[in-house]
Motif scaffolding. Structure first.
Motif, PDB file in Angstrom:
ATOM      1  N   LEU A   1       0.821  -1.205   0.000  1.00 56.79           N
ATOM      2  CA  LEU A   1       0.000   0.000   0.000  1.00 56.79           C
ATOM      3  C   LEU A   1       0.858   1.259   0.000  1.00 56.79           C
ATOM      4  CD1 LEU A   1      -2.810  -1.021   2.527  1.00 56.79           C
ATOM      5  CD2 LEU A   1      -2.874  -1.098   0.036  1.00 56.79           C
ATOM      6  N   ASN A   2       1.938   1.239   0.755  1.00 58.79           N
ATOM      7  CA  ASN A   2       2.841   2.394   0.774  1.00 58.79           C
ATOM      8  C   ASN A   2       3.467   2.622  -0.602  1.00 58.79           C
ATOM      9  OD1 ASN A   2       2.392   2.824   3.502  1.00 58.79           O
ATOM     10  ND2 ASN A   2       4.144   1.590   4.152  1.00 58.79           N
ATOM     11  N   ALA A   3       3.775   1.518  -1.289  1.00 57.23           N
ATOM     12  CA  ALA A   3       4.433   1.628  -2.592  1.00 57.23           C
ATOM     13  C   ALA A   3       3.475   2.117  -3.678  1.00 57.23           C
ATOM     14  CB  ALA A   3       5.034   0.284  -2.986  1.00 57.23           C
ATOM     15  N   ILE A   4       2.229   1.656  -3.644  1.00 58.45           N
ATOM     16  CA  ILE A   4       1.293   2.009  -4.720  1.00 58.45           C
ATOM     17  C   ILE A   4       0.601   3.344  -4.489  1.00 58.45           C
ATOM     18  CG2 ILE A   4       0.852  -0.409  -5.227  1.00 58.45           C
ATOM     19  CD1 ILE A   4      -1.873  -0.103  -3.907  1.00 58.45           C
ATOM     20  N   SER A   5       0.831   3.959  -3.346  1.00 57.41           N
ATOM     21  CA  SER A   5       0.155   5.224  -3.051  1.00 57.41           C
ATOM     22  C   SER A   5       0.536   6.313  -4.045  1.00 57.41           C
ATOM     23  CB  SER A   5       0.491   5.678  -1.627  1.00 57.41           C
ATOM     24  OG  SER A   5       1.880   5.903  -1.480  1.00 57.41           O
ATOM     25  N   THR A   6       1.688   6.137  -4.709  1.00 61.65           N
ATOM     26  CA  THR A   6       2.128   7.118  -5.703  1.00 61.65           C
ATOM     27  C   THR A   6       1.953   6.627  -7.137  1.00 61.65           C
ATOM     28  OG1 THR A   6       4.397   6.287  -5.544  1.00 61.65           O
ATOM     29  CG2 THR A   6       3.805   8.133  -4.116  1.00 61.65           C
ATOM     30  N   SER A   7       1.309   5.467  -7.314  1.00 59.16           N
ATOM     31  CA  SER A   7       1.116   4.920  -8.662  1.00 59.16           C
ATOM     32  C   SER A   7       0.170   5.804  -9.457  1.00 59.16           C
ATOM     33  CB  SER A   7       0.562   3.495  -8.583  1.00 59.16           C
ATOM     34  OG  SER A   7       0.212   3.020  -9.869  1.00 59.16           O
TER      35      SER A   7
ATOM     36  N   ASP B   1      -8.618   5.473   3.573  1.00 61.28           N
ATOM     37  CA  ASP B   1      -7.876   6.716   3.369  1.00 61.28           C
ATOM     38  C   ASP B   1      -7.171   6.710   2.015  1.00 61.28           C
ATOM     39  OD1 ASP B   1      -8.654   7.613   5.832  1.00 61.28           O
ATOM     40  OD2 ASP B   1      -6.804   7.037   6.862  1.00 61.28           O
ATOM     41  N   LEU B   2      -6.612   5.557   1.656  1.00 62.57           N
ATOM     42  CA  LEU B   2      -5.905   5.444   0.383  1.00 62.57           C
ATOM     43  C   LEU B   2      -6.856   5.626  -0.793  1.00 62.57           C
ATOM     44  CD1 LEU B   2      -3.117   4.924  -0.861  1.00 62.57           C
ATOM     45  CD2 LEU B   2      -3.670   2.482  -0.883  1.00 62.57           C
ATOM     46  N   GLU B   3      -8.058   5.065  -0.675  1.00 67.78           N
ATOM     47  CA  GLU B   3      -9.058   5.228  -1.735  1.00 67.78           C
ATOM     48  C   GLU B   3      -9.415   6.700  -1.919  1.00 67.78           C
ATOM     49  OE1 GLU B   3     -11.814   1.355  -2.232  1.00 67.78           O
ATOM     50  OE2 GLU B   3     -12.096   2.400  -0.339  1.00 67.78           O
ATOM     51  N   LYS B   4      -9.590   7.411  -0.806  1.00 65.90           N
ATOM     52  CA  LYS B   4      -9.953   8.827  -0.882  1.00 65.90           C
ATOM     53  C   LYS B   4      -8.815   9.671  -1.452  1.00 65.90           C
ATOM     54  CE  LYS B   4     -13.133   8.635   3.066  1.00 65.90           C
ATOM     55  NZ  LYS B   4     -13.376   9.088   4.468  1.00 65.90           N
ATOM     56  N   GLU B   5      -7.582   9.346  -1.057  1.00 67.03           N
ATOM     57  CA  GLU B   5      -6.427  10.138  -1.465  1.00 67.03           C
ATOM     58  C   GLU B   5      -6.066   9.947  -2.936  1.00 67.03           C
ATOM     59  OE1 GLU B   5      -3.399   8.847   1.159  1.00 67.03           O
ATOM     60  OE2 GLU B   5      -4.333   9.689   2.955  1.00 67.03           O
ATOM     61  N   THR B   6      -6.216   8.718  -3.429  1.00 67.04           N
ATOM     62  CA  THR B   6      -5.710   8.401  -4.764  1.00 67.04           C
ATOM     63  C   THR B   6      -6.783   8.121  -5.807  1.00 67.04           C
ATOM     64  OG1 THR B   6      -5.563   6.026  -4.303  1.00 67.04           O
ATOM     65  CG2 THR B   6      -3.663   7.385  -3.693  1.00 67.04           C
ATOM     66  N   GLY B   7      -8.023   7.838  -5.365  1.00 70.29           N
ATOM     67  CA  GLY B   7      -9.060   7.431  -6.312  1.00 70.29           C
ATOM     68  C   GLY B   7      -8.991   5.962  -6.652  1.00 70.29           C
ATOM     69  N   LEU B   8      -8.071   5.243  -5.994  1.00 74.28           N
ATOM     70  CA  LEU B   8      -7.916   3.802  -6.224  1.00 74.28           C
ATOM     71  C   LEU B   8      -9.141   3.060  -5.698  1.00 74.28           C
ATOM     72  CD1 LEU B   8      -5.782   1.626  -7.128  1.00 74.28           C
ATOM     73  CD2 LEU B   8      -5.102   1.517  -4.726  1.00 74.28           C
TER      74      LEU B   8
ATOM     75  N   SER C   1     -20.445   3.237  -2.501  1.00 76.13           N
ATOM     76  CA  SER C   1     -19.273   4.007  -2.113  1.00 76.13           C
ATOM     77  C   SER C   1     -18.967   5.002  -3.225  1.00 76.13           C
ATOM     78  CB  SER C   1     -18.070   3.085  -1.890  1.00 76.13           C
ATOM     79  OG  SER C   1     -17.631   2.554  -3.133  1.00 76.13           O
ATOM     80  N   THR C   2     -18.170   6.023  -2.910  1.00 81.80           N
ATOM     81  CA  THR C   2     -17.819   7.034  -3.907  1.00 81.80           C
ATOM     82  C   THR C   2     -17.131   6.407  -5.111  1.00 81.80           C
ATOM     83  OG1 THR C   2     -17.579   8.723  -2.198  1.00 81.80           O
ATOM     84  CG2 THR C   2     -16.508   9.153  -4.312  1.00 81.80           C
ATOM     85  N   ASN C   3     -16.218   5.475  -4.855  1.00 79.40           N
ATOM     86  CA  ASN C   3     -15.492   4.833  -5.951  1.00 79.40           C
ATOM     87  C   ASN C   3     -16.405   3.977  -6.813  1.00 79.40           C
ATOM     88  OD1 ASN C   3     -12.795   5.773  -5.585  1.00 79.40           O
ATOM     89  ND2 ASN C   3     -12.686   4.549  -3.735  1.00 79.40           N
ATOM     90  N   GLN C   4     -17.350   3.269  -6.168  1.00 79.29           N
ATOM     91  CA  GLN C   4     -18.290   2.466  -6.945  1.00 79.29           C
ATOM     92  C   GLN C   4     -19.203   3.362  -7.790  1.00 79.29           C
ATOM     93  OE1 GLN C   4     -20.120   0.010  -3.886  1.00 79.29           O
ATOM     94  NE2 GLN C   4     -18.951  -1.759  -4.571  1.00 79.29           N
ATOM     95  N   LEU C   5     -19.614   4.489  -7.211  1.00 78.79           N
ATOM     96  CA  LEU C   5     -20.458   5.420  -7.963  1.00 78.79           C
ATOM     97  C   LEU C   5     -19.703   5.983  -9.161  1.00 78.79           C
ATOM     98  CD1 LEU C   5     -23.049   7.007  -8.308  1.00 78.79           C
ATOM     99  CD2 LEU C   5     -22.150   8.711  -6.691  1.00 78.79           C
ATOM    100  N   ASN C   6     -18.436   6.336  -8.959  1.00 79.06           N
ATOM    101  CA  ASN C   6     -17.631   6.844 -10.069  1.00 79.06           C
ATOM    102  C   ASN C   6     -17.498   5.808 -11.173  1.00 79.06           C
ATOM    103  OD1 ASN C   6     -17.237   9.312  -8.868  1.00 79.06           O
ATOM    104  ND2 ASN C   6     -15.292   8.747  -7.913  1.00 79.06           N
ATOM    105  N   TRP C   7     -17.261   4.547 -10.775  1.00 77.54           N
ATOM    106  CA  TRP C   7     -17.155   3.462 -11.752  1.00 77.54           C
ATOM    107  C   TRP C   7     -18.468   3.319 -12.524  1.00 77.54           C
ATOM    108  CZ3 TRP C   7     -13.338  -0.152 -13.086  1.00 77.54           C
ATOM    109  CH2 TRP C   7     -13.780  -1.212 -13.863  1.00 77.54           C
ATOM    110  N   LEU C   8     -19.575   3.340 -11.794  1.00 73.62           N
ATOM    111  CA  LEU C   8     -20.882   3.202 -12.424  1.00 73.62           C
ATOM    112  C   LEU C   8     -21.109   4.311 -13.441  1.00 73.62           C
ATOM    113  CD1 LEU C   8     -23.550   1.572 -12.347  1.00 73.62           C
ATOM    114  CD2 LEU C   8     -24.359   3.164 -10.610  1.00 73.62           C
ATOM    115  N   LEU C   9     -20.742   5.525 -13.097  1.00 72.39           N
ATOM    116  CA  LEU C   9     -20.916   6.652 -14.010  1.00 72.39           C
ATOM    117  C   LEU C   9     -20.013   6.520 -15.229  1.00 72.39           C
ATOM    118  CD1 LEU C   9     -21.171   9.572 -11.431  1.00 72.39           C
ATOM    119  CD2 LEU C   9     -23.014   8.644 -12.847  1.00 72.39           C
ATOM    120  N   ASP C  10     -18.795   6.013 -15.016  1.00 75.72           N
ATOM    121  CA  ASP C  10     -17.888   5.786 -16.149  1.00 75.72           C
ATOM    122  C   ASP C  10     -18.514   4.836 -17.161  1.00 75.72           C
ATOM    123  OD1 ASP C  10     -15.773   7.407 -15.514  1.00 75.72           O
ATOM    124  OD2 ASP C  10     -14.706   5.879 -14.374  1.00 75.72           O
TER     125      ASP C  10
END
Length: 345
Positions: free
Chosen positions: A192-198, A221-228, A294-303
Protein backbone atom coordinates in the motif's frame (compact mmCIF):
# COMPACT_ATOMS: atom_id res chain seq x y z
CA UNK A 1 -18.56 -11.14 -49.51
CA UNK A 2 -17.12 -9.74 -46.29
CA UNK A 3 -17.13 -12.12 -43.32
CA UNK A 4 -17.46 -10.49 -39.91
CA UNK A 5 -15.13 -11.93 -37.20
CA UNK A 6 -17.15 -13.82 -34.59
CA UNK A 7 -16.70 -15.71 -31.29
CA UNK A 8 -16.50 -19.49 -31.09
CA UNK A 9 -17.50 -21.06 -27.76
CA UNK A 10 -16.67 -24.76 -27.32
CA UNK A 11 -16.42 -24.93 -23.53
CA UNK A 12 -17.07 -28.19 -21.67
CA UNK A 13 -17.44 -30.26 -24.84
CA UNK A 14 -14.80 -32.92 -24.15
CA UNK A 15 -12.88 -31.97 -27.27
CA UNK A 16 -9.97 -34.36 -27.72
CA UNK A 17 -6.73 -34.05 -29.68
CA UNK A 18 -8.42 -34.93 -32.94
CA UNK A 19 -11.02 -32.20 -32.48
CA UNK A 20 -8.44 -29.59 -31.55
CA UNK A 21 -6.28 -30.57 -34.52
CA UNK A 22 -9.21 -30.08 -36.90
CA UNK A 23 -10.10 -26.78 -35.26
CA UNK A 24 -6.54 -25.45 -35.46
CA UNK A 25 -6.27 -26.47 -39.09
CA UNK A 26 -9.29 -24.32 -39.86
CA UNK A 27 -7.95 -21.41 -37.81
CA UNK A 28 -4.59 -21.63 -39.57
CA UNK A 29 -6.18 -20.81 -42.91
CA UNK A 30 -9.15 -18.65 -41.94
CA UNK A 31 -9.42 -15.40 -40.03
CA UNK A 32 -13.08 -15.03 -39.12
CA UNK A 33 -12.88 -16.26 -35.50
CA UNK A 34 -12.08 -13.42 -33.12
CA UNK A 35 -12.74 -15.18 -29.81
CA UNK A 36 -12.20 -18.86 -28.95
CA UNK A 37 -13.18 -20.61 -25.71
CA UNK A 38 -11.90 -24.13 -25.00
CA UNK A 39 -12.57 -23.89 -21.28
CA UNK A 40 -13.07 -27.11 -19.33
CA UNK A 41 -12.20 -29.60 -22.05
CA UNK A 42 -9.55 -31.52 -20.14
CA UNK A 43 -6.87 -30.45 -22.61
CA UNK A 44 -3.33 -31.65 -21.86
CA UNK A 45 0.21 -30.76 -22.91
CA UNK A 46 0.15 -32.49 -26.30
CA UNK A 47 -2.78 -30.28 -27.28
CA UNK A 48 -0.70 -27.20 -26.49
CA UNK A 49 1.57 -27.97 -29.45
CA UNK A 50 -1.40 -27.78 -31.83
CA UNK A 51 -2.58 -24.49 -30.34
CA UNK A 52 0.93 -23.03 -30.39
CA UNK A 53 1.32 -23.71 -34.10
CA UNK A 54 -2.02 -22.06 -34.73
CA UNK A 55 -0.99 -18.97 -32.71
CA UNK A 56 2.12 -18.62 -34.85
CA UNK A 57 -0.01 -18.27 -37.99
CA UNK A 58 -3.29 -16.73 -36.84
CA UNK A 59 -3.30 -12.95 -36.37
CA UNK A 60 -7.06 -12.39 -36.06
CA UNK A 61 -7.78 -14.25 -32.82
CA UNK A 62 -8.06 -11.62 -30.09
CA UNK A 63 -9.35 -13.65 -27.13
CA UNK A 64 -8.44 -17.20 -26.03
CA UNK A 65 -9.88 -19.02 -23.00
CA UNK A 66 -7.93 -22.14 -21.98
CA UNK A 67 -9.00 -22.14 -18.34
CA UNK A 68 -10.02 -25.23 -16.36
CA UNK A 69 -7.80 -27.58 -18.36
CA UNK A 70 -4.74 -29.68 -17.50
CA UNK A 71 -1.79 -27.84 -19.00
CA UNK A 72 1.41 -28.25 -16.99
CA UNK A 73 4.91 -26.84 -17.41
CA UNK A 74 5.54 -28.61 -20.73
CA UNK A 75 2.37 -27.36 -22.37
CA UNK A 76 2.78 -23.84 -20.98
CA UNK A 77 6.33 -23.73 -22.33
CA UNK A 78 5.06 -24.49 -25.83
CA UNK A 79 2.28 -21.90 -25.64
CA UNK A 80 4.53 -19.20 -24.22
CA UNK A 81 7.10 -19.68 -26.97
CA UNK A 82 4.40 -18.99 -29.56
CA UNK A 83 3.04 -16.02 -27.63
CA UNK A 84 6.42 -14.32 -27.50
CA UNK A 85 5.96 -13.39 -31.14
CA UNK A 86 2.16 -13.16 -31.30
CA UNK A 87 1.08 -9.59 -30.59
CA UNK A 88 -2.48 -9.90 -31.93
CA UNK A 89 -3.95 -11.92 -29.04
CA UNK A 90 -5.32 -9.40 -26.53
CA UNK A 91 -6.98 -11.54 -23.83
CA UNK A 92 -5.70 -14.87 -22.48
CA UNK A 93 -7.19 -16.99 -19.69
CA UNK A 94 -4.95 -19.76 -18.28
CA UNK A 95 -6.58 -19.91 -14.86
CA UNK A 96 -7.30 -23.25 -13.18
CA UNK A 97 -4.59 -25.27 -14.92
CA UNK A 98 -1.70 -27.27 -13.41
CA UNK A 99 1.03 -24.69 -13.74
CA UNK A 100 3.59 -24.52 -10.93
CA UNK A 101 6.72 -22.43 -10.26
CA UNK A 102 8.74 -23.59 -13.29
CA UNK A 103 5.84 -22.96 -15.65
CA UNK A 104 5.17 -19.59 -14.01
CA UNK A 105 8.73 -18.50 -14.77
CA UNK A 106 8.12 -19.31 -18.44
CA UNK A 107 4.90 -17.28 -18.32
CA UNK A 108 6.81 -14.36 -16.86
CA UNK A 109 9.43 -14.50 -19.62
CA UNK A 110 6.63 -14.38 -22.17
CA UNK A 111 4.98 -11.38 -20.48
CA UNK A 112 8.30 -9.55 -20.42
CA UNK A 113 8.45 -9.45 -24.24
CA UNK A 114 4.83 -9.84 -25.38
CA UNK A 115 3.38 -6.57 -26.69
CA UNK A 116 -0.20 -7.61 -27.37
CA UNK A 117 -1.83 -9.02 -24.23
CA UNK A 118 -4.12 -6.55 -22.49
CA UNK A 119 -5.75 -9.01 -20.08
CA UNK A 120 -4.11 -12.08 -18.53
CA UNK A 121 -5.87 -14.42 -16.08
CA UNK A 122 -3.59 -16.80 -14.21
CA UNK A 123 -5.54 -17.46 -11.01
CA UNK A 124 -5.55 -20.84 -9.27
CA UNK A 125 -2.13 -21.89 -10.52
CA UNK A 126 1.09 -21.98 -8.48
CA UNK A 127 3.63 -19.14 -8.48
CA UNK A 128 5.57 -19.88 -5.30
CA UNK A 129 8.70 -17.84 -4.57
CA UNK A 130 10.58 -18.05 -7.87
CA UNK A 131 7.48 -17.63 -10.01
CA UNK A 132 6.47 -14.57 -7.99
CA UNK A 133 9.88 -12.99 -8.49
CA UNK A 134 9.72 -13.63 -12.23
CA UNK A 135 6.24 -12.11 -12.63
CA UNK A 136 7.24 -9.03 -10.64
CA UNK A 137 10.33 -8.58 -12.81
CA UNK A 138 8.24 -8.93 -15.99
CA UNK A 139 5.94 -6.10 -14.90
CA UNK A 140 8.88 -3.70 -15.07
CA UNK A 141 9.23 -4.18 -18.82
CA UNK A 142 5.72 -5.13 -19.93
CA UNK A 143 3.97 -2.19 -21.59
CA UNK A 144 0.66 -3.68 -22.74
CA UNK A 145 -1.08 -5.40 -19.81
CA UNK A 146 -4.08 -3.54 -18.41
CA UNK A 147 -5.49 -6.34 -16.23
CA UNK A 148 -3.62 -9.09 -14.37
CA UNK A 149 -5.35 -11.74 -12.22
CA UNK A 150 -3.06 -13.60 -9.78
CA UNK A 151 -5.72 -14.68 -7.27
CA UNK A 152 -5.02 -17.86 -5.29
CA UNK A 153 -1.59 -18.47 -6.82
CA UNK A 154 0.50 -18.90 -3.66
CA UNK A 155 1.92 -15.46 -4.36
CA UNK A 156 5.07 -14.96 -2.26
CA UNK A 157 3.99 -12.03 -0.12
CA UNK A 158 7.53 -11.34 1.11
CA UNK A 159 8.02 -9.77 -2.34
CA UNK A 160 5.43 -7.04 -1.78
CA UNK A 161 8.00 -4.26 -1.62
CA UNK A 162 9.47 -5.38 -4.95
CA UNK A 163 5.98 -5.60 -6.41
CA UNK A 164 5.39 -2.02 -5.37
CA UNK A 165 8.59 -0.95 -7.13
CA UNK A 166 7.49 -2.67 -10.34
CA UNK A 167 4.08 -1.00 -10.19
CA UNK A 168 5.84 2.32 -9.80
CA UNK A 169 7.67 1.72 -13.08
CA UNK A 170 4.77 0.14 -14.99
CA UNK A 171 2.55 2.76 -16.65
CA UNK A 172 -0.19 0.62 -18.21
CA UNK A 173 -1.48 -1.83 -15.56
CA UNK A 174 -4.90 -0.69 -14.34
CA UNK A 175 -6.29 -3.79 -12.61
CA UNK A 176 -4.31 -6.11 -10.31
CA UNK A 177 -6.04 -8.96 -8.47
CA UNK A 178 -4.26 -10.67 -5.58
CA UNK A 179 -7.27 -12.02 -3.70
CA UNK A 180 -7.29 -15.38 -1.88
CA UNK A 181 -3.54 -15.28 -1.28
CA UNK A 182 -2.18 -15.45 2.26
CA UNK A 183 -0.94 -11.90 2.75
CA UNK A 184 0.21 -10.81 6.19
CA UNK A 185 -0.67 -7.31 7.31
CA UNK A 186 2.94 -5.96 7.42
CA UNK A 187 3.49 -7.19 3.85
CA UNK A 188 0.25 -5.60 2.72
CA UNK A 189 1.29 -2.33 4.33
CA UNK A 190 4.48 -2.38 2.25
CA UNK A 191 2.43 -2.77 -0.93
CA UNK A 192 0.00 0.00 0.00
CA UNK A 193 2.84 2.39 0.77
CA UNK A 194 4.43 1.63 -2.59
CA UNK A 195 1.29 2.01 -4.72
CA UNK A 196 0.16 5.22 -3.05
CA UNK A 197 2.13 7.12 -5.70
CA UNK A 198 1.12 4.92 -8.66
CA UNK A 199 -0.32 6.91 -11.56
CA UNK A 200 -1.76 3.98 -13.48
CA UNK A 201 -3.31 1.43 -11.07
CA UNK A 202 -7.09 1.85 -10.77
CA UNK A 203 -8.34 -1.36 -9.15
CA UNK A 204 -6.57 -3.50 -6.53
CA UNK A 205 -8.24 -6.82 -5.68
CA UNK A 206 -7.64 -8.11 -2.15
CA UNK A 207 -10.75 -10.27 -1.81
CA UNK A 208 -10.84 -12.88 0.96
CA UNK A 209 -7.78 -11.45 2.71
CA UNK A 210 -8.04 -10.70 6.43
CA UNK A 211 -8.21 -6.98 7.16
CA UNK A 212 -7.89 -5.50 10.66
CA UNK A 213 -9.74 -2.39 11.71
CA UNK A 214 -6.55 -0.31 11.48
CA UNK A 215 -5.81 -1.59 8.00
CA UNK A 216 -9.41 -1.03 6.95
CA UNK A 217 -9.00 2.63 7.89
CA UNK A 218 -5.76 2.74 5.91
CA UNK A 219 -7.51 1.29 2.85
CA UNK A 220 -10.33 3.83 3.07
CA UNK A 221 -7.88 6.72 3.37
CA UNK A 222 -5.90 5.44 0.38
CA UNK A 223 -9.06 5.23 -1.73
CA UNK A 224 -9.95 8.83 -0.88
CA UNK A 225 -6.43 10.14 -1.46
CA UNK A 226 -5.71 8.40 -4.76
CA UNK A 227 -9.06 7.43 -6.31
CA UNK A 228 -7.92 3.80 -6.22
CA UNK A 229 -10.71 1.21 -6.02
CA UNK A 230 -9.79 -1.53 -3.53
CA UNK A 231 -11.78 -4.76 -3.17
CA UNK A 232 -11.26 -6.17 0.29
CA UNK A 233 -14.33 -8.33 0.80
CA UNK A 234 -16.77 -5.93 2.46
CA UNK A 235 -18.06 -2.43 1.96
CA UNK A 236 -19.98 0.19 3.94
CA UNK A 237 -18.09 -0.20 7.20
CA UNK A 238 -15.54 -2.33 9.04
CA UNK A 239 -18.10 -4.36 11.04
CA UNK A 240 -20.61 -4.83 8.25
CA UNK A 241 -20.99 -8.20 6.57
CA UNK A 242 -22.46 -6.92 3.31
CA UNK A 243 -20.50 -8.55 0.43
CA UNK A 244 -18.78 -6.07 -1.84
CA UNK A 245 -20.24 -5.96 -5.33
CA UNK A 246 -17.44 -6.47 -7.84
CA UNK A 247 -17.09 -3.50 -10.16
CA UNK A 248 -16.93 -5.69 -13.27
CA UNK A 249 -20.53 -6.75 -12.58
CA UNK A 250 -21.69 -3.58 -10.88
CA UNK A 251 -23.76 -2.00 -13.64
CA UNK A 252 -25.72 -5.02 -14.87
CA UNK A 253 -26.41 -6.44 -11.41
CA UNK A 254 -27.12 -3.11 -9.75
CA UNK A 255 -29.53 -1.87 -12.39
CA UNK A 256 -31.26 -5.25 -12.80
CA UNK A 257 -31.78 -5.65 -9.06
CA UNK A 258 -33.04 -2.12 -8.44
CA UNK A 259 -34.75 -1.18 -11.69
CA UNK A 260 -38.25 -1.33 -10.16
CA UNK A 261 -37.22 1.34 -7.68
CA UNK A 262 -35.25 3.44 -10.13
CA UNK A 263 -37.41 3.42 -13.27
CA UNK A 264 -40.24 5.69 -11.97
CA UNK A 265 -37.67 8.04 -10.43
CA UNK A 266 -35.77 8.27 -13.73
CA UNK A 267 -38.97 8.98 -15.65
CA UNK A 268 -40.03 11.61 -13.12
CA UNK A 269 -36.72 13.44 -13.51
CA UNK A 270 -36.99 13.31 -17.31
CA UNK A 271 -39.69 15.98 -17.46
CA UNK A 272 -39.05 16.88 -21.12
CA UNK A 273 -39.24 13.20 -22.19
CA UNK A 274 -35.85 13.26 -23.91
CA UNK A 275 -34.74 9.94 -22.47
CA UNK A 276 -31.82 11.71 -20.76
CA UNK A 277 -31.15 12.85 -17.20
CA UNK A 278 -28.18 14.68 -15.70
CA UNK A 279 -25.54 13.06 -13.49
CA UNK A 280 -26.85 15.15 -10.59
CA UNK A 281 -30.38 13.87 -11.19
CA UNK A 282 -29.07 10.29 -11.39
CA UNK A 283 -27.43 10.66 -7.98
CA UNK A 284 -30.65 12.11 -6.58
CA UNK A 285 -32.55 9.06 -7.87
CA UNK A 286 -30.16 6.74 -6.06
CA UNK A 287 -30.62 8.70 -2.86
CA UNK A 288 -34.41 8.82 -3.18
CA UNK A 289 -34.46 5.04 -3.76
CA UNK A 290 -32.46 4.50 -0.57
CA UNK A 291 -29.56 2.87 -2.45
CA UNK A 292 -26.01 3.21 -1.14
CA UNK A 293 -22.78 3.03 -3.10
CA UNK A 294 -19.27 4.01 -2.11
CA UNK A 295 -17.82 7.03 -3.91
CA UNK A 296 -15.49 4.83 -5.95
CA UNK A 297 -18.29 2.47 -6.94
CA UNK A 298 -20.46 5.42 -7.96
CA UNK A 299 -17.63 6.84 -10.07
CA UNK A 300 -17.15 3.46 -11.75
CA UNK A 301 -20.88 3.20 -12.42
CA UNK A 302 -20.92 6.65 -14.01
CA UNK A 303 -17.89 5.79 -16.15
CA UNK A 304 -19.70 2.75 -17.51
CA UNK A 305 -23.09 4.29 -18.28
CA UNK A 306 -22.08 7.75 -19.44
CA UNK A 307 -21.67 7.21 -23.18
CA UNK A 308 -23.17 10.45 -24.48
CA UNK A 309 -21.11 13.22 -26.01
CA UNK A 310 -22.17 15.41 -23.08
CA UNK A 311 -20.45 14.04 -19.97
CA UNK A 312 -23.22 15.48 -17.77
CA UNK A 313 -26.01 13.45 -19.41
CA UNK A 314 -27.06 9.81 -18.93
CA UNK A 315 -29.45 7.82 -21.09
CA UNK A 316 -32.10 6.65 -18.63
CA UNK A 317 -34.00 5.04 -21.53
CA UNK A 318 -31.11 2.59 -22.09
CA UNK A 319 -30.90 1.80 -18.40
CA UNK A 320 -34.59 1.08 -18.06
CA UNK A 321 -34.70 -1.10 -21.17
CA UNK A 322 -31.60 -3.01 -20.06
CA UNK A 323 -29.72 -2.29 -23.26
CA UNK A 324 -26.84 -0.59 -21.46
CA UNK A 325 -24.09 -2.85 -20.16
CA UNK A 326 -20.45 -2.69 -19.14
CA UNK A 327 -17.82 -2.25 -21.89
CA UNK A 328 -17.32 -5.35 -24.01
CA UNK A 329 -13.54 -5.14 -23.89
CA UNK A 330 -10.81 -3.88 -21.63
CA UNK A 331 -9.86 -1.42 -24.36
CA UNK A 332 -13.21 0.27 -23.71
CA UNK A 333 -12.38 0.32 -20.01
CA UNK A 334 -9.04 1.98 -20.69
CA UNK A 335 -10.68 4.74 -22.70
CA UNK A 336 -13.52 5.22 -20.21
CA UNK A 337 -11.27 5.49 -17.16
CA UNK A 338 -8.50 7.53 -18.81
CA UNK A 339 -10.31 10.82 -18.44
CA UNK A 340 -11.04 10.35 -14.74
CA UNK A 341 -7.43 9.53 -13.86
CA UNK A 342 -5.82 11.83 -16.48
CA UNK A 343 -4.13 8.81 -18.02
CA UNK A 344 -3.35 8.56 -21.72
CA UNK A 345 -3.98 4.97 -22.94
Amino acid sequence: MTVTPSPLALSDNKIQDRGVAALCEVLNDHSYVKSLSLRGNGLKDNTAELLAEMLKRNYTLAKLDLSHNSFSCKGISTLCTALQTNDSLGELDLSWNKVRATGSILVAKMLAVNMGLVSFLFSNNGLDKEGTKAIIKALKTNSSLVSLDLCNTRFDTTQMKELGKSLGVNTTLRILKLGKNTIKEPDLELLLNAISTSTSLYILGLEDISVSKALYTRLCDLEKETGLVIHYGHCGGYQRSLPMLKNELLLDEFITTNINKLAPLFLNKDKEKTGMITVKEFKECLKDAGLRLSTNQLNWLLDMINSSNNDDLISCRDLISGSKSIPATLEDLRKKSAKRRNWNP
